[in-house]
Motif scaffolding. Structure first.
Motif, PDB file in Angstrom:
ATOM      1  N   VAL A 327      32.928  -1.657  14.834  1.00 13.69           N
ATOM      2  CA  VAL A 327      32.155  -3.218  14.241  1.00 13.69           C
ATOM      3  C   VAL A 327      32.036  -3.577  12.700  1.00 13.69           C
ATOM      4  O   VAL A 327      32.462  -4.198  12.380  1.00 13.69           O
ATOM      5  CB  VAL A 327      30.808  -2.611  14.173  1.00 13.69           C
ATOM      6  CG1 VAL A 327      29.752  -4.285  14.010  1.00 13.69           C
ATOM      7  CG2 VAL A 327      30.064  -2.446  16.115  1.00 13.69           C
ATOM      8  N   ILE A 330      35.885  -5.057  12.189  1.00 14.72           N
ATOM      9  CA  ILE A 330      35.325  -6.334  12.309  1.00 14.72           C
ATOM     10  C   ILE A 330      34.531  -6.828  11.721  1.00 14.72           C
ATOM     11  O   ILE A 330      35.231  -8.523  11.262  1.00 14.72           O
ATOM     12  CB  ILE A 330      34.958  -6.323  14.319  1.00 14.72           C
ATOM     13  CG1 ILE A 330      35.472  -6.194  15.216  1.00 14.72           C
ATOM     14  CG2 ILE A 330      34.595  -8.273  14.630  1.00 14.72           C
ATOM     15  CD1 ILE A 330      34.903  -5.863  16.623  1.00 14.72           C
ATOM     16  N   GLY A 331      33.882  -6.955  11.732  1.00 12.89           N
ATOM     17  CA  GLY A 331      32.550  -7.433   9.774  1.00 12.89           C
ATOM     18  C   GLY A 331      33.575  -7.545   8.935  1.00 12.89           C
ATOM     19  O   GLY A 331      32.774  -9.248   8.583  1.00 12.89           O
ATOM     20  N   ALA A 337      32.308 -14.805  13.797  1.00 11.09           N
ATOM     21  CA  ALA A 337      32.234 -12.796  14.702  1.00 11.09           C
ATOM     22  C   ALA A 337      31.008 -13.136  14.930  1.00 11.09           C
ATOM     23  O   ALA A 337      29.973 -13.725  13.695  1.00 11.09           O
ATOM     24  CB  ALA A 337      32.756 -11.770  13.925  1.00 11.09           C
ATOM     25  N   ARG A 339      27.809 -11.163  15.430  1.00 10.34           N
ATOM     26  CA  ARG A 339      27.763  -9.222  15.777  1.00 10.34           C
ATOM     27  C   ARG A 339      26.906  -8.896  17.439  1.00 10.34           C
ATOM     28  O   ARG A 339      27.117  -8.234  17.815  1.00 10.34           O
ATOM     29  CB  ARG A 339      26.183  -9.379  15.177  1.00 10.34           C
ATOM     30  CG  ARG A 339      26.018  -7.603  15.072  1.00 10.34           C
ATOM     31  CD  ARG A 339      25.093  -7.555  13.647  1.00 10.34           C
ATOM     32  NE  ARG A 339      24.041  -8.277  14.177  1.00 10.34           N
ATOM     33  CZ  ARG A 339      22.945  -9.058  13.500  1.00 10.34           C
ATOM     34  NH1 ARG A 339      23.376  -8.385  11.927  1.00 10.34           N
ATOM     35  NH2 ARG A 339      21.979  -9.097  13.866  1.00 10.34           N
ATOM     36  N   ASP A 340      26.026 -10.371  17.649  1.00  6.49           N
ATOM     37  CA  ASP A 340      24.925 -10.121  19.497  1.00  6.49           C
ATOM     38  C   ASP A 340      26.504 -10.473  19.977  1.00  6.49           C
ATOM     39  O   ASP A 340      25.796 -10.283  21.453  1.00  6.49           O
ATOM     40  CB  ASP A 340      23.510 -11.069  18.630  1.00  6.49           C
ATOM     41  CG  ASP A 340      22.844 -10.229  17.998  1.00  6.49           C
ATOM     42  OD1 ASP A 340      23.490  -8.928  17.707  1.00  6.49           O
ATOM     43  OD2 ASP A 340      22.224 -10.563  16.992  1.00  6.49           O
ATOM     44  N   LEU A 342      29.495  -9.731  20.702  1.00  7.71           N
ATOM     45  CA  LEU A 342      30.368  -8.508  20.294  1.00  7.71           C
ATOM     46  C   LEU A 342      30.717  -7.103  21.704  1.00  7.71           C
ATOM     47  O   LEU A 342      29.269  -6.814  22.005  1.00  7.71           O
ATOM     48  CB  LEU A 342      30.213  -7.641  19.475  1.00  7.71           C
ATOM     49  CG  LEU A 342      31.139  -7.307  18.161  1.00  7.71           C
ATOM     50  CD1 LEU A 342      32.572  -8.734  18.264  1.00  7.71           C
ATOM     51  CD2 LEU A 342      31.310  -7.041  17.218  1.00  7.71           C
ATOM     52  N   ILE A 344      32.707  -4.116  23.394  1.00  3.46           N
ATOM     53  CA  ILE A 344      33.663  -3.194  22.413  1.00  3.46           C
ATOM     54  C   ILE A 344      33.801  -2.088  23.579  1.00  3.46           C
ATOM     55  O   ILE A 344      33.776  -1.070  24.583  1.00  3.46           O
ATOM     56  CB  ILE A 344      33.177  -2.415  21.400  1.00  3.46           C
ATOM     57  CG1 ILE A 344      33.033  -2.825  20.541  1.00  3.46           C
ATOM     58  CG2 ILE A 344      34.349  -1.175  21.143  1.00  3.46           C
ATOM     59  CD1 ILE A 344      32.712  -2.335  18.998  1.00  3.46           C
ATOM     60  N   ALA A 352      30.227  -0.760  23.839  1.00 10.34           N
ATOM     61  CA  ALA A 352      28.920  -1.529  23.315  1.00 10.34           C
ATOM     62  C   ALA A 352      29.664  -3.062  23.718  1.00 10.34           C
ATOM     63  O   ALA A 352      30.200  -3.091  24.088  1.00 10.34           O
ATOM     64  CB  ALA A 352      29.051  -1.704  21.990  1.00 10.34           C
ATOM     65  N   GLY A 355      25.733  -7.002  21.123  1.00 10.27           N
ATOM     66  CA  GLY A 355      25.346  -6.362  19.791  1.00 10.27           C
ATOM     67  C   GLY A 355      24.279  -5.096  19.590  1.00 10.27           C
ATOM     68  O   GLY A 355      23.647  -4.699  19.137  1.00 10.27           O
ATOM     69  N   LEU A 356      24.481  -4.196  20.759  1.00  6.18           N
ATOM     70  CA  LEU A 356      24.312  -3.102  20.330  1.00  6.18           C
ATOM     71  C   LEU A 356      24.775  -2.362  21.902  1.00  6.18           C
ATOM     72  O   LEU A 356      25.660  -2.216  22.532  1.00  6.18           O
ATOM     73  CB  LEU A 356      23.209  -2.829  20.916  1.00  6.18           C
ATOM     74  CG  LEU A 356      22.077  -2.949  22.612  1.00  6.18           C
ATOM     75  CD1 LEU A 356      20.385  -3.342  21.991  1.00  6.18           C
ATOM     76  CD2 LEU A 356      22.166  -4.704  22.454  1.00  6.18           C
ATOM     77  N   ALA A 357      24.991  -0.650  21.291  1.00  8.16           N
ATOM     78  CA  ALA A 357      24.901   0.342  22.136  1.00  8.16           C
ATOM     79  C   ALA A 357      24.862   0.365  24.509  1.00  8.16           C
ATOM     80  O   ALA A 357      24.042  -0.227  24.139  1.00  8.16           O
ATOM     81  CB  ALA A 357      24.719   1.470  21.976  1.00  8.16           C
TER      82      ALA A 357
ATOM     83  N   SER B  56      30.216  -8.523   4.877  1.00  6.31           N
ATOM     84  CA  SER B  56      30.430  -8.650   6.578  1.00  6.31           C
ATOM     85  C   SER B  56      29.914  -9.599   7.617  1.00  6.31           C
ATOM     86  O   SER B  56      29.043  -9.433   7.197  1.00  6.31           O
ATOM     87  CB  SER B  56      29.566  -6.573   7.284  1.00  6.31           C
ATOM     88  OG  SER B  56      29.816  -6.550   8.505  1.00  6.31           O
ATOM     89  N   LYS B  57      30.761  -9.569   8.511  1.00  5.31           N
ATOM     90  CA  LYS B  57      29.666 -10.677   9.366  1.00  5.31           C
ATOM     91  C   LYS B  57      29.416  -9.560  10.507  1.00  5.31           C
ATOM     92  O   LYS B  57      28.867 -10.578  11.832  1.00  5.31           O
ATOM     93  CB  LYS B  57      31.973 -11.763  10.401  1.00  5.31           C
ATOM     94  CG  LYS B  57      32.797 -11.963   9.382  1.00  5.31           C
ATOM     95  CD  LYS B  57      32.296 -13.638   9.368  1.00  5.31           C
ATOM     96  CE  LYS B  57      32.714 -14.179   7.772  1.00  5.31           C
ATOM     97  NZ  LYS B  57      32.139 -15.468   8.070  1.00  5.31           N
ATOM     98  N   PHE B  88      23.852  -2.814  13.891  1.00  4.29           N
ATOM     99  CA  PHE B  88      24.232  -2.884  15.054  1.00  4.29           C
ATOM    100  C   PHE B  88      23.233  -2.623  16.576  1.00  4.29           C
ATOM    101  O   PHE B  88      24.280  -1.806  17.581  1.00  4.29           O
ATOM    102  CB  PHE B  88      25.750  -2.380  15.658  1.00  4.29           C
ATOM    103  CG  PHE B  88      26.320  -3.259  17.099  1.00  4.29           C
ATOM    104  CD1 PHE B  88      27.088  -4.390  16.224  1.00  4.29           C
ATOM    105  CD2 PHE B  88      27.302  -3.015  18.179  1.00  4.29           C
ATOM    106  CE1 PHE B  88      27.631  -5.359  17.286  1.00  4.29           C
ATOM    107  CE2 PHE B  88      27.719  -2.793  18.779  1.00  4.29           C
ATOM    108  CZ  PHE B  88      28.633  -4.909  18.602  1.00  4.29           C
TER     109      PHE B  88
END
Lengths: 408, 408
Positions: A327, A330-331, A337, A339-340, A342, A344, A352, A355-357, B56-57, B88
């Motif tokens: 993260v 990426i940021g 991008a 965050r919310d 994304l 992974i 993830a 935007g969260l785990a 950071s994005k 995150f």
């Protein structure tokens, strides 16, 4: 060569001869090495050439020479010196390149611009012309050698010789492509240098070959990184002798052009991967695939930001599913991008998302994946259709030892 | 804290109190640490605020909170959580920030937007609101503490507490500036995070304070790098209580504004250097000064390219005068550069000039310089008047050990 990389293939591959290509090696003795260090490749008359070189603003005179000669489209010889990069050596470095070209041109009765030259090794020391000339004389008189000898001779601190092959059918005629490459071996105080050479017996117009090589480069050599440091000498050249007897390719519309381009792509990707697998100190080969970016170029920059992040690379060395560092990378890329949106994955496991785990994701397959040698990280930005894949290796104590523990 | 960095100052400096600023620390127990981890700073009514945050994005909700609150210009409190970055973490992370702001606003009878919040530590785990609220209750009830306690409490894997001071005269009134900072400590799997806080008793309009802080940031925090990895949480805030009684500053034309800006610059640079001196695994503090570039921005990008190069950083760790790697890093920066006009020095010794090595330069002073802890590399591009200086540290086995050898 030092200890063979744990990521090396089991053996040098079985590579076919390429009609019109004859390699010889000799000892120019640029360094105090008990091995050959000069590679001389003769190419038959009518050989087409294409090439890509480093983006460095401080390139070696060899790179400048190749940049000038590539657009002329024809080649008769390649000379690769190992042990001295001849970079940052002023007019004396340029004179050495000109002397080599003149000597080979005289030997083959061709234009100096038909002679392509690369050097790799220590920088700041002009290439000694007397050693180069004596090495060439010895090479002219030497018996032809095989691909493995040539691939070994262009290496410096590479831990294994690197070669690969591909083939394609052009209107019923089979053409062969063979490549050899060196890098990213370094030894203090030498520079990282990636030199790659592709030989094919296909008949192809040099402009088309250039178009295909540039395209292949964008998805192979431009998609690998060991440590983010770009050399002054990076060069990839492709030579096409035309000896296969296929109907010459002159445009992408010609029958077989697609097949040849695909084979070239495949070969370049194989060679690029071989370089990463010899990355200094590498213990893991890492593929980073980014999708859902606003554009392919944006995906490429984000993928490289991840691949070049020391924190991501050390986490992989530590077999740590540290998606937070992904993260972060990426940021910092500076690309669009959200965050919310994304997600992974490590291997096949989504860790993830949104935007969260991913709550309670199964850590066992992730841990098992990270213990392996081939690591895959996937990122979906959830923004568009842009995608890119890059390859890198982990960052380990081995890298520090190679580059810091020994003095020049 | 782990072993103190060899580059650390001998002791925490003697810092004066700042009128209108009261710090307290408590244990929220975000991690299983035997130490305080929550810092609560009360600011007197009328305190002006300015701030800069990560590019950071994928910033943390704390960063988003501060970005929204800074333009309002007023502050009554700062809360710093150590051990959990809350980055995150989706809507739960945002809710935690809002809960902290609400609780402090209720305690002080102020607006929630007057409460500034930072968190640092592991990412991907929502900050537990119950622990934050209990920690705040304990802090409200605690006795005020000194600067060293506050600086220690905001730290994570920092190896020493970091603080600095400056002062200025504004129209006959002396004003004090004190700063504390944390970073670039990391522990797998935590993120690098730099959090810095500046407190002054000066009376100054928040817009002017912002203008000065942004300018100071450009020559201090934006000029340091440990490993090129930008955190999701980086934040620097400046608070001005106005208690010194100086004629309030509202524009750069006001008497004393220049002096205050210079003091702020000085303080930011001191704090930035303290972060580099605690860079993970650092054994050398490195100043890279670039001049002769086409513009200051171009010089800055070239200087950062050198400072972020793993090959340059490992060469310095190895005490190796490897100027070839500096050439490489200049060449890869993508900025205007002419190989044949370039000169490079280590310490006071010119080692390369006009596109090649300085013949027979005296290696003894270079070797002696590189054996020291404070390394200076100078580059003159010979193109224009652009200049920039950045600071970094070397790249050692210590960095790998901190970031790869331990598992999350």
């Amino acid at each position: 060569m030092t200890e063979r990389s744990p990521l090396a293939p089991a053996a040098f591959p079985d590579l076919p001869p390429v009609a019109g290509v004859t390699a010889r090696v000799s000892r120019a003795r640029y360094k105090n090495w008990d091995r050959c260090d000069l590679t001389y490749v003769e190419l038959s008359e009518g050989t087409a050439v294409a090439g890509v070189t480093t983006q460095s603003k401080c390139p070696s005179p060899e790179v400048e020479w190749c940049r000038d000669a590539i657009p002329l489209g024809s080649a008769r010889a390649l000379v690769v010196n190992a042990g001295n990069a001849n970079a940052f050596t002023g007019h004396r470095g340029r004179a050495a390149v000109e002397a080599i070209a003149a000597k080979v041109a005289n030997h083959l009765d061709c234009q100096p611009s038909d002679v392509f030259i690369s050097s790799t090794g220590v920088i700041g020391v002009p290439l000694p012309v007397d050693k180069a000339e004596a090495g060439l004389e010895a090479a002219f008189a030497a018996a032809p050698c095989g691909w493995e000898d040539a691939a070994t001779t262009i290496g410096t601190t590479d831990t294994y010789a690197k070669g690969a092959r591909a083939s394609a059918m052009i209107g019923g005629t089979r053409v062969e492509l063979v490549g050899i490459i060196k890098g990213s071996g370094m030894i203090a105080p030498d520079m990282a240098t990636m030199l790659g050479y592709i030989f094919t017996d296909a008949a192809i117009d040099p402009k088309l070959l250039q178009q295909m090589l540039s395209a292949a480069n964008r998805t192979s050599f431009s998609c690998i990184t060991v440590d983010s440091d770009t050399s002054t000498s990076d060069t990839v050249l492709a030579f096409a002798t035309g000896k296969a007897g296929n109907a010459p390719l002159a445009s992408m519309e010609d029958a077989g052009a697609d097949a040849f381009a695909a084979a070239l792509d495949d070969l370049c990707r194989q060679l690029a991967h071989l370089v990463v697998r010899d990355g200094e100190g590498a213990t893991k080969f890492v593929e980073i695939a980014v999708e859902g970016a606003e554009s392919d170029a944006s995906a490429h920059r984000i993928a490289l930001s991840i691949a070049n992040s020391p924190l991501v690379k050390t986490a992989i060395a530590g077999e740590d599913a540290n998606w937070g560092r992904v993260v972060m990378a990426i940021g910092k890329a500076g690309e669009p991008a959200d965050r919310d949106r994304l997600s992974i994955r490590f291997g096949a496991t989504q860790v993830a998302s949104g935007g969260l785990a991913v709550e309670g994701y199964d850590e066992a397959p992730v841990a098992a994946h990270l213990k392996g040698q081939d690591i895959a990280i996937g990122v979906d930005l959830g923004l568009g259709d842009g995608r890119a894949t890059v390859w890198t290796c982990d960052l380990t104590h081995g890298y520090i030892s190679i580059n810091a523990d020994y003095r020049s």
